[in-house]
Design a protein around this motif. Structure first.
Motif, short mmCIF file in Angstrom:
data_model
loop_
_atom_site.label_atom_id
_atom_site.label_comp_id
_atom_site.label_asym_id
_atom_site.label_seq_id
_atom_site.Cartn_x
_atom_site.Cartn_y
_atom_site.Cartn_z
N GLY A 153 48.45 48.96 45.06
CA GLY A 153 49.41 50.05 45.13
C GLY A 153 50.83 49.60 45.35
N ASN A 154 51.11 48.33 45.13
CA ASN A 154 52.47 47.79 45.32
C ASN A 154 53.11 47.33 44.01
N GLY A 155 52.58 47.87 42.89
CA GLY A 155 53.11 47.47 41.59
C GLY A 155 52.54 46.18 41.07
N ARG A 156 51.47 45.68 41.69
CA ARG A 156 50.84 44.45 41.27
C ARG A 156 49.35 44.69 41.00
N VAL A 157 48.73 43.77 40.29
CA VAL A 157 47.28 43.76 40.09
C VAL A 157 46.80 42.35 40.43
N ILE A 158 45.79 42.26 41.26
CA ILE A 158 45.18 40.97 41.59
C ILE A 158 43.94 40.82 40.72
N ILE A 159 43.95 39.83 39.84
CA ILE A 159 42.86 39.60 38.89
C ILE A 159 42.19 38.28 39.27
N SER A 160 40.92 38.36 39.60
CA SER A 160 40.21 37.18 40.11
C SER A 160 39.05 36.81 39.20
N GLY A 161 38.77 35.51 39.13
CA GLY A 161 37.65 35.05 38.31
C GLY A 161 37.36 33.59 38.58
N ARG A 162 36.35 33.10 37.90
CA ARG A 162 35.93 31.71 38.00
C ARG A 162 36.25 31.00 36.69
N ALA A 163 36.03 29.69 36.67
CA ALA A 163 36.25 28.92 35.45
C ALA A 163 35.34 27.71 35.44
N ALA A 164 35.10 27.16 34.25
CA ALA A 164 34.22 26.01 34.10
C ALA A 164 34.81 25.07 33.04
N LEU A 165 34.75 23.78 33.31
CA LEU A 165 35.26 22.79 32.37
C LEU A 165 34.26 22.56 31.24
N TYR A 166 34.75 22.61 30.02
CA TYR A 166 33.94 22.27 28.85
C TYR A 166 34.30 20.89 28.29
N LEU A 167 35.60 20.58 28.26
CA LEU A 167 36.04 19.36 27.58
C LEU A 167 37.27 18.80 28.25
N ARG A 168 37.35 17.46 28.33
CA ARG A 168 38.57 16.77 28.77
C ARG A 168 38.78 15.62 27.82
N GLY A 169 39.98 15.51 27.23
CA GLY A 169 40.18 14.48 26.23
C GLY A 169 41.66 14.18 26.01
N THR A 170 41.95 13.67 24.82
CA THR A 170 43.31 13.21 24.49
C THR A 170 43.71 13.75 23.13
N VAL A 171 44.93 14.26 23.06
CA VAL A 171 45.54 14.67 21.80
C VAL A 171 46.44 13.51 21.32
N PHE A 172 46.30 13.14 20.06
CA PHE A 172 47.11 12.08 19.48
C PHE A 172 48.07 12.69 18.47
N ILE A 173 49.37 12.53 18.70
CA ILE A 173 50.35 13.09 17.77
C ILE A 173 51.46 12.05 17.51
#
Length: 262
Positions: free
Chosen positions: A242-262
Protein backbone atom coordinates in the motif's frame (compact mmCIF):
# COMPACT_ATOMS: atom_id res chain seq x y z
CA UNK A 1 37.32 -10.68 -25.51
CA UNK A 2 35.85 -13.23 -23.11
CA UNK A 3 32.81 -12.62 -20.90
CA UNK A 4 31.47 -14.81 -18.15
CA UNK A 5 27.84 -15.87 -18.62
CA UNK A 6 25.31 -17.51 -16.34
CA UNK A 7 21.97 -18.95 -17.40
CA UNK A 8 19.54 -18.99 -14.50
CA UNK A 9 15.99 -20.33 -14.28
CA UNK A 10 14.20 -17.62 -12.30
CA UNK A 11 11.02 -18.20 -10.30
CA UNK A 12 11.80 -21.88 -9.97
CA UNK A 13 13.52 -23.90 -7.25
CA UNK A 14 14.94 -26.33 -9.84
CA UNK A 15 16.31 -26.16 -13.39
CA UNK A 16 13.87 -26.53 -16.31
CA UNK A 17 11.17 -24.47 -14.59
CA UNK A 18 10.37 -20.77 -14.33
CA UNK A 19 11.89 -18.35 -16.82
CA UNK A 20 15.47 -18.62 -18.09
CA UNK A 21 17.62 -15.49 -18.23
CA UNK A 22 21.23 -14.92 -19.18
CA UNK A 23 23.30 -12.82 -16.78
CA UNK A 24 26.60 -11.28 -17.90
CA UNK A 25 28.79 -9.31 -15.47
CA UNK A 26 30.79 -6.49 -17.08
CA UNK A 27 33.69 -4.37 -15.87
CA UNK A 28 32.49 -1.51 -18.10
CA UNK A 29 29.70 -1.02 -20.62
CA UNK A 30 30.16 -2.34 -24.12
CA UNK A 31 28.59 -0.70 -27.18
CA UNK A 32 24.80 -0.96 -27.26
CA UNK A 33 24.76 -2.76 -30.60
CA UNK A 34 27.10 -5.43 -29.22
CA UNK A 35 24.93 -5.90 -26.13
CA UNK A 36 21.93 -6.35 -28.43
CA UNK A 37 23.74 -8.83 -30.68
CA UNK A 38 24.77 -10.96 -27.69
CA UNK A 39 21.15 -10.98 -26.48
CA UNK A 40 19.99 -11.98 -29.95
CA UNK A 41 22.56 -14.79 -30.04
CA UNK A 42 21.50 -16.01 -26.59
CA UNK A 43 17.91 -16.15 -27.88
CA UNK A 44 16.41 -16.02 -24.39
CA UNK A 45 13.58 -13.73 -23.40
CA UNK A 46 16.10 -11.55 -21.52
CA UNK A 47 19.83 -11.07 -21.19
CA UNK A 48 20.85 -8.94 -18.20
CA UNK A 49 24.12 -7.02 -17.99
CA UNK A 50 25.43 -5.33 -14.88
CA UNK A 51 28.37 -3.09 -13.94
CA UNK A 52 29.34 -2.31 -10.35
CA UNK A 53 28.87 1.38 -9.52
CA UNK A 54 30.17 2.10 -6.04
CA UNK A 55 27.99 0.20 -3.58
CA UNK A 56 25.27 -0.34 -6.20
CA UNK A 57 25.07 -1.89 -9.67
CA UNK A 58 23.98 -0.45 -13.00
CA UNK A 59 21.64 -2.99 -14.61
CA UNK A 60 20.21 -3.25 -18.14
CA UNK A 61 17.99 -5.83 -19.83
CA UNK A 62 17.77 -6.85 -23.50
CA UNK A 63 15.34 -9.14 -25.28
CA UNK A 64 16.54 -10.63 -28.59
CA UNK A 65 15.01 -7.57 -30.27
CA UNK A 66 15.10 -4.53 -27.95
CA UNK A 67 16.31 -3.07 -24.67
CA UNK A 68 13.46 -2.90 -22.14
CA UNK A 69 12.69 -0.57 -19.22
CA UNK A 70 11.98 -3.26 -16.63
CA UNK A 71 12.43 -7.01 -16.31
CA UNK A 72 11.61 -8.90 -13.16
CA UNK A 73 12.89 -12.40 -13.82
CA UNK A 74 16.27 -11.20 -15.12
CA UNK A 75 16.62 -8.94 -12.06
CA UNK A 76 15.93 -11.94 -9.83
CA UNK A 77 18.46 -13.98 -11.83
CA UNK A 78 21.07 -11.22 -11.53
CA UNK A 79 20.60 -10.95 -7.77
CA UNK A 80 20.83 -14.73 -7.43
CA UNK A 81 24.12 -14.77 -9.38
CA UNK A 82 25.56 -12.02 -7.19
CA UNK A 83 24.49 -13.70 -3.96
CA UNK A 84 25.07 -17.36 -4.81
CA UNK A 85 27.81 -17.39 -7.46
CA UNK A 86 29.87 -14.23 -6.98
CA UNK A 87 29.87 -14.07 -3.18
CA UNK A 88 28.15 -10.72 -2.69
CA UNK A 89 27.81 -10.17 1.06
CA UNK A 90 25.37 -7.25 1.17
CA UNK A 91 21.95 -8.08 2.57
CA UNK A 92 20.27 -5.74 0.07
CA UNK A 93 21.38 -5.23 -3.52
CA UNK A 94 20.68 -1.86 -5.15
CA UNK A 95 20.31 -1.68 -8.93
CA UNK A 96 20.25 1.54 -10.96
CA UNK A 97 17.94 0.99 -13.94
CA UNK A 98 15.81 2.77 -16.50
CA UNK A 99 12.92 2.25 -14.05
CA UNK A 100 14.77 3.87 -11.15
CA UNK A 101 16.43 2.17 -8.22
CA UNK A 102 15.40 -1.43 -7.63
CA UNK A 103 16.29 -3.35 -4.48
CA UNK A 104 16.58 -7.09 -3.97
CA UNK A 105 17.00 -8.62 -0.52
CA UNK A 106 17.37 -12.06 0.96
CA UNK A 107 14.02 -13.13 2.37
CA UNK A 108 12.92 -16.10 4.45
CA UNK A 109 13.15 -19.71 3.23
CA UNK A 110 15.66 -18.96 0.47
CA UNK A 111 13.41 -16.51 -1.38
CA UNK A 112 14.76 -13.35 -2.96
CA UNK A 113 12.48 -10.32 -2.63
CA UNK A 114 12.42 -7.58 -5.28
CA UNK A 115 11.06 -4.13 -4.42
CA UNK A 116 9.45 -2.67 -7.56
CA UNK A 117 7.22 0.35 -8.23
CA UNK A 118 3.53 -0.58 -8.40
CA UNK A 119 1.41 0.29 -11.42
CA UNK A 120 -2.36 0.52 -11.20
CA UNK A 121 -3.89 -0.80 -14.42
CA UNK A 122 -6.75 1.30 -15.77
CA UNK A 123 -9.94 -0.10 -17.34
CA UNK A 124 -10.19 0.37 -21.11
CA UNK A 125 -12.49 -0.81 -23.88
CA UNK A 126 -11.52 -4.05 -25.58
CA UNK A 127 -10.12 -3.12 -29.01
CA UNK A 128 -11.35 -4.88 -32.13
CA UNK A 129 -9.43 -8.03 -32.89
CA UNK A 130 -7.75 -8.52 -29.50
CA UNK A 131 -9.85 -11.42 -28.25
CA UNK A 132 -9.83 -13.19 -31.61
CA UNK A 133 -6.03 -12.84 -31.75
CA UNK A 134 -5.87 -14.49 -28.32
CA UNK A 135 -8.37 -17.18 -29.26
CA UNK A 136 -10.73 -16.10 -26.48
CA UNK A 137 -14.51 -16.07 -26.94
CA UNK A 138 -14.91 -13.36 -24.30
CA UNK A 139 -13.38 -11.63 -21.29
CA UNK A 140 -14.55 -10.20 -17.99
CA UNK A 141 -12.62 -6.93 -18.43
CA UNK A 142 -9.58 -5.30 -20.01
CA UNK A 143 -7.09 -3.05 -18.24
CA UNK A 144 -3.99 -1.24 -19.44
CA UNK A 145 -0.65 -0.31 -17.92
CA UNK A 146 2.57 -1.23 -19.76
CA UNK A 147 0.58 -4.24 -20.96
CA UNK A 148 -2.99 -5.09 -21.75
CA UNK A 149 -4.36 -7.11 -18.83
CA UNK A 150 -7.18 -9.38 -20.00
CA UNK A 151 -9.20 -10.76 -17.08
CA UNK A 152 -11.12 -14.02 -17.50
CA UNK A 153 -12.99 -16.12 -14.94
CA UNK A 154 -11.87 -19.66 -15.80
CA UNK A 155 -8.24 -20.66 -15.28
CA UNK A 156 -8.78 -23.77 -17.43
CA UNK A 157 -9.12 -21.52 -20.48
CA UNK A 158 -5.53 -20.32 -20.05
CA UNK A 159 -4.03 -23.70 -20.89
CA UNK A 160 -6.01 -23.88 -24.13
CA UNK A 161 -4.87 -20.50 -25.50
CA UNK A 162 -3.18 -20.61 -28.89
CA UNK A 163 -2.67 -16.96 -29.82
CA UNK A 164 -2.05 -15.57 -33.27
CA UNK A 165 1.25 -13.83 -32.50
CA UNK A 166 1.36 -11.89 -35.75
CA UNK A 167 -2.06 -10.42 -34.95
CA UNK A 168 -1.08 -9.67 -31.34
CA UNK A 169 2.02 -7.77 -32.47
CA UNK A 170 -0.21 -5.13 -34.05
CA UNK A 171 -1.37 -3.84 -30.66
CA UNK A 172 0.80 -0.98 -29.40
CA UNK A 173 1.52 -2.28 -25.92
CA UNK A 174 4.56 -4.02 -24.50
CA UNK A 175 2.63 -7.29 -24.06
CA UNK A 176 -0.68 -8.94 -23.30
CA UNK A 177 -1.32 -10.66 -19.97
CA UNK A 178 -4.30 -13.01 -19.66
CA UNK A 179 -5.12 -13.68 -16.01
CA UNK A 180 -7.70 -15.61 -13.99
CA UNK A 181 -8.42 -16.74 -10.42
CA UNK A 182 -6.34 -19.80 -9.68
CA UNK A 183 -7.55 -23.18 -8.50
CA UNK A 184 -4.77 -23.58 -5.93
CA UNK A 185 -3.22 -20.11 -6.29
CA UNK A 186 -4.66 -16.66 -5.80
CA UNK A 187 -4.28 -15.97 -9.51
CA UNK A 188 -2.64 -17.43 -12.62
CA UNK A 189 -1.43 -15.74 -15.79
CA UNK A 190 0.02 -16.19 -19.26
CA UNK A 191 1.91 -13.33 -20.92
CA UNK A 192 2.54 -12.76 -24.62
CA UNK A 193 4.96 -10.17 -26.03
CA UNK A 194 5.56 -10.65 -29.76
CA UNK A 195 6.00 -6.89 -30.16
CA UNK A 196 9.20 -7.06 -28.05
CA UNK A 197 10.43 -10.30 -29.61
CA UNK A 198 9.06 -12.72 -26.99
CA UNK A 199 6.01 -14.67 -28.18
CA UNK A 200 5.36 -16.11 -24.72
CA UNK A 201 7.28 -15.36 -21.55
CA UNK A 202 7.04 -18.19 -18.97
CA UNK A 203 7.21 -15.82 -15.97
CA UNK A 204 7.11 -12.03 -16.27
CA UNK A 205 8.01 -10.43 -12.95
CA UNK A 206 7.46 -6.89 -14.23
CA UNK A 207 3.90 -7.71 -15.34
CA UNK A 208 3.09 -8.45 -11.69
CA UNK A 209 3.68 -4.81 -10.80
CA UNK A 210 0.25 -4.33 -12.43
CA UNK A 211 -1.28 -7.76 -11.83
CA UNK A 212 -0.64 -7.80 -8.08
CA UNK A 213 -2.36 -4.44 -7.37
CA UNK A 214 -5.40 -5.55 -9.41
CA UNK A 215 -5.75 -8.91 -7.66
CA UNK A 216 -4.92 -7.47 -4.24
CA UNK A 217 -7.82 -5.04 -4.54
CA UNK A 218 -10.19 -7.62 -6.02
CA UNK A 219 -9.41 -10.36 -3.48
CA UNK A 220 -8.84 -8.10 -0.47
CA UNK A 221 -5.41 -9.64 0.19
CA UNK A 222 -2.01 -8.01 0.65
CA UNK A 223 0.03 -11.18 0.07
CA UNK A 224 -0.73 -13.23 -3.04
CA UNK A 225 0.43 -16.64 -4.22
CA UNK A 226 0.81 -16.56 -8.01
CA UNK A 227 1.76 -18.77 -10.93
CA UNK A 228 2.50 -17.92 -14.55
CA UNK A 229 3.11 -19.95 -17.66
CA UNK A 230 1.76 -22.39 -20.21
CA UNK A 231 3.66 -25.65 -20.69
CA UNK A 232 6.48 -24.20 -18.58
CA UNK A 233 5.44 -22.55 -15.31
CA UNK A 234 6.98 -20.59 -12.47
CA UNK A 235 5.84 -19.45 -9.04
CA UNK A 236 5.88 -16.04 -7.40
CA UNK A 237 4.77 -14.45 -4.18
CA UNK A 238 3.58 -10.85 -4.40
CA UNK A 239 3.00 -8.43 -1.54
CA UNK A 240 1.17 -5.12 -2.01
CA UNK A 241 1.98 -3.06 1.11
CA UNK A 242 0.00 0.00 0.00
CA UNK A 243 2.98 2.35 -0.33
CA UNK A 244 3.16 2.44 -4.12
CA UNK A 245 5.45 -0.58 -4.28
CA UNK A 246 5.10 -4.30 -5.00
CA UNK A 247 7.36 -6.89 -3.38
CA UNK A 248 7.86 -9.78 -5.80
CA UNK A 249 9.60 -12.83 -4.36
CA UNK A 250 10.83 -16.06 -5.89
CA UNK A 251 13.58 -18.63 -6.13
CA UNK A 252 16.14 -19.36 -8.84
CA UNK A 253 18.31 -22.24 -10.04
CA UNK A 254 21.54 -22.31 -12.04
CA UNK A 255 21.41 -24.12 -15.37
CA UNK A 256 24.65 -23.03 -17.05
CA UNK A 257 27.89 -21.17 -16.33
CA UNK A 258 30.31 -20.53 -19.16
CA UNK A 259 32.21 -18.09 -21.37
CA UNK A 260 31.16 -15.87 -24.26
CA UNK A 261 33.88 -15.33 -26.89
CA UNK A 262 33.61 -12.16 -28.96
Amino acid sequence: MQLEIFQVDAFSAEPFGGNPAAVIPLDAWLADDLLQRIAEENNLSETAYFVRNGEAFDLRWFTPAVEVDLCGHATLATAWVLFEQLGEQAEVLRFNTRSGELRVSRAADGLLAMDFPAKQPQPVDIPDGLLSALGLPGARALYRSDDFVVVIDDAARLDALQPDFAALSAFEVRGIAVTAPGRDRDFVTRWFGPRVGVNEDPVTGSAHTSLAPYWSERLGKRVLDCEQGGARKGQLQCEVPGNGRVIISGRAALYLRGTVFI
